[in-house]
Write a protein that holds these residues in place. Structure first.
Motif: not given
Ligand SMILES: C[S@@+](CC[C@H](N)C(=O)[O-])C[C@H]1O[C@@H](n2cnc3c(N)ncnc32)[C@H](O)[C@@H]1O
Length: 653
Positions: A391-395, A319-327, A359-364, A416-422
């Motif tokens: 899938k990153n609960t904190s994001a 799971n990426l952290d806030d700092f990485t998303y901010s970059i 939008i899959v893997g929407a991050g922040k 959720i993990d996008m691979r489980e989306w239906s």
């Protein structure tokens, strides 16, 4: 006035008067520092010592007889003292370390050792050593350099070999034999290789007045050049009588300035009397401070990351952290180009009654924001639904906050993990950014493939629609050394994200190796393998393979980090680097084959890579015919076999 790179370091080699002593030289260094010079170059020993040693040499008949005396008070040019921090030591150039005559070689070695011992005592930290006189026979010279590095190891002294940038091109040189513009680089490469890439071994590069081939400049730029030697003879006097440099040399200085070398002026005693010798220093300051172009946005953003090895992100497995998303979010260019692609796709579908966007893997939420903006801008009468999957609960908490604050609760957020989306309905636009520096190295193919069945096949599009990987063989002694200093061979079986500064491409071409398309046109595994061929015109050393990508977001809207088509000011991705455990030396006109594969098994994906080099030889055949044969000249091992050094995990760790 200053610029992004600050003021240049400038040094000088004064002509010492015949009455000079180590005592007067201490004040001389202080005076030069007072004038604004950063360093002063002084020979460690003087003419007395040379004469004294010469007499001992003449008396010696056999190897065992020779013992060179240590320098005494009248033999040295430098005393210990605070001025030593502004002094660079010059080792004697009248010795012949490369000589095959045992007595001369022993004599030279003893003089060198005496000078090194004295340099250690007074606390010199940078020494310049003269180059060998013979470009071909380097073994003795290289051994002496290696010994010098060994002797000075305890004091961490830098040893810099002075070398011309290339053999001087005169009219005569062309007439008799072709000039090899990389011959001095080749000599350096041989010495440095013999010294096992010692990090204290550097180059003092002498700039010629003219005839500077661009490929040679690029090669030296990637080398540890600590000093640029600038003779007063490379300057010309303008019509006001001030020394100036040709445009070519100015460009070279501007180019090298980011490496922060010392610009060392010498031969100032030879300038005409009416020319103020300090005007040479002032001129270098002028062109490198006032006239230095500001750094471009990419160089500014990466100023502290140049040639720094970063492990590739694994946004699926971790799971990426806030700092990485901010970059990520600092790169407006990426979001603007995505915004254009999303708006364009949405406009093309605006005739539909219902438009479903995910939008899959929407991050922040950077891309969700672009979707919301596009929908608002289009003011379409269609029913538009927006779903964000992450899938990153904190994001997701951040997405929920933005939904409330900025998007008027118009976005369905699924943790959720996008691979489980239906989803119950098919979707018209599926937006993602799961791209790594090679395109496929953050597992975008594996994440998006399961979603293809939910795309409306008639009126549906993935953004990005495709991505393509590219590679190029790369010369980079600096990256090679950084990987080595991590300790452990396994480090050569990983790939790294690196904003390369001190490196050079070995071929003029960057080859496409493979692509992924969404939705896939025909069923195909996500594994890939290719053999990619490069022509290498000039002799070089291959330290690794650089990887890049381009992506087609929608129709002709693209993002690229491939050097020749790089999207302007795009800062989200730096190239990937696949190192070679053993650098591969290749001569002129080599053909290089790079074998690279993308493998997968047991929930892991990884790359393997190796190289082979070939030359074409012309051999005589029957009936005075000639024919060409292709000869294998070198090869590497297969790196990262079965993912032993680095894998990308398909499962959350
Ligand atoms: C490179 S980031 C991009 C974030 C955002 N779209 C942006 O451009 O600012 C990729 C995101 O995809 C998420 N991700 C990766 N694989 C995923 C998966 N299988 N299912 C859901 N989210 C995933 C990661 O957690 C991360 O937030």
């Amino acid at each position: 006035m200053s610029n992004d790179l600050g003021s240049p370091y400038i040094g000088v080699k004064p002509a010492l008067s015949t009455k000079a002593t180590a005592g007067t030289n201490s004040s001389l260094v202080e005076q030069y520092v007072h004038f604004g010079y950063d360093q002063v170059l002084l020979s460690i020993t003087n003419a007395h010592y040379r004469e004294k040693s010469r007499k001992v040499f003449q008396k010696a008949k056999r190897l065992v007889d020779i013992t060179i005396p240590s320098p005494s008070l009248t033999d040295v040019n430098i005393f210990a003292g605070p001025h030593v921090q502004n002094t660079i030591g010059l080792l004697s150039s009248w010795i012949e370390l490369e000589s095959e005559d045992e007595l001369i070689s022993e004599f030279s070695k003893q003089v060198m050792i005496k000078e090194l011992e004295y340099a250690k005592f007074i606390g010199i930290n940078h020494l310049i050593m003269a180059p060998p006189k013979n470009l071909i026979k380097l073994a003795n010279y290289s051994k002496s350099v290696n010994d010098a590095l060994d002797i000075t190891q305890t004091h961490n002294i830098t040893i810099s070999i002075s070398l011309p940038l290339c053999e001087e091109i005169t009219e005569d040189s062309f007439r008799f034999q072709p000039i090899d513009s990389l011959s001095t680089w080749d000599m350096w490469n041989s010495i440095r290789t013999s010294c096992d890439y010692n990090q204290r071994l550097k180059i003092s590069l002498a700039i010629p007045k003219s005839g500077i081939p661009i490929n040679v400049v690029e090669r030296w730029f990637a080398e540890p050049v600590s000093i640029l030697l600038m003779s007063s003879s490379i300057f010309i006097l303008n019509n006001k009588g001030y020394p100036v440099l040709s445009k070519t040399i100015q460009t070279l200085l501007h180019h090298f300035h980011i490496k922060k070398p010392l610009y060392l002026l010498h031969g100032l005693e030879k300038v005409p009397e009416e020319v103020d010798s300090s005007s040479y220093m002032k001129y270098i300051n002028y062109i490198l401070v006032r006239n230095q172009a500001p750094l471009n946005i990419i160089d500014k953003v990466s100023k502290n990351h140049q040639d720094v090895l970063l492990p590739p992100l694994q946004p699926l497995a971790t799971n990426l952290d806030d700092f990485t998303y901010s970059i990520f979010e600092k790169d407006d260019v990426k979001y603007d180009v995505y915004g254009k692609a999303i708006y364009s796709a949405l406009s093309d579908l605006s005739h539909l009654h219902t438009i479903n966007i995910a939008i899959v893997g929407a991050g922040k939420g950077g891309l969700v924001e672009q979707v919301v903006k596009a929908v608002r801008k289009l003011q379409s009468s269609s029913n538009i639904s927006i779903t964000a999957i992450e899938k990153n609960t904190s994001a997701v908490i951040y997405l929920q906050k933005r939904n409330f604050d900025d998007w008027n609760q118009s976005v369905d957020i699924l943790n959720i993990d996008m691979r489980e989306w239906s989803p119950k309905e098919s979707h018209n636009i599926i937006v993602s950014e799961l791209l790594g520096s090679m395109g496929c190295n953050e597992l975008s193919p594996e994440c998006l493939e399961p979603l293809e069945k939910y795309l409306d096949r008639e009126n549906g599009v993935f953004i990005p629609q495709s991505y393509t990987s590219f590679i190029a063989p790369t010369f980079s002694p600096k990256i090679y050394n950084s990987i080595r200093s991590k300790g452990g061979q396994l480090n050569f079986h990983k790939q790294y994200v690196v904003k390369q500064l001190e490196s050079a491409s070995c071929s003029t071409k960057i080859n496409e190796i493979w692509s992924y398309q969404h939705p896939t046109i025909k069923e195909r595994s996500n594994k890939r393998r290719t053999i990619s061929t490069f022509k290498i015109r000039h002799k070089t050393v291959i330290h690794g393979i650089s990887g890049y990508f381009t992506t087609n977001l929608y129709n002709d809207i693209e993002l690229s980090i491939k050097p020749d088509t790089h999207t302007e000011n795009l800062t989200s991705w730096f190239p990937l680097f696949f190192p070679l455990e053993e650098p591969l030396y290749v001569p002129d006109d080599t053909e290089l084959e790079v074998f690279i594969t993308r493998e997968s098994s047991n929930g892991k994906v990884w790359y393997e890579w190796s190289v082979e080099s070939f030359m074409y030889l012309v051999v005589p055949g029957d009936n005075s015919n000639e024919f060409q044969i292709r000869v294998r000249t070198g090869m590497s091992k297969i790196h990262n076999q079965r993912g032993k050094g680095f894998v990308m995990n398909l499962n959350f760790e």
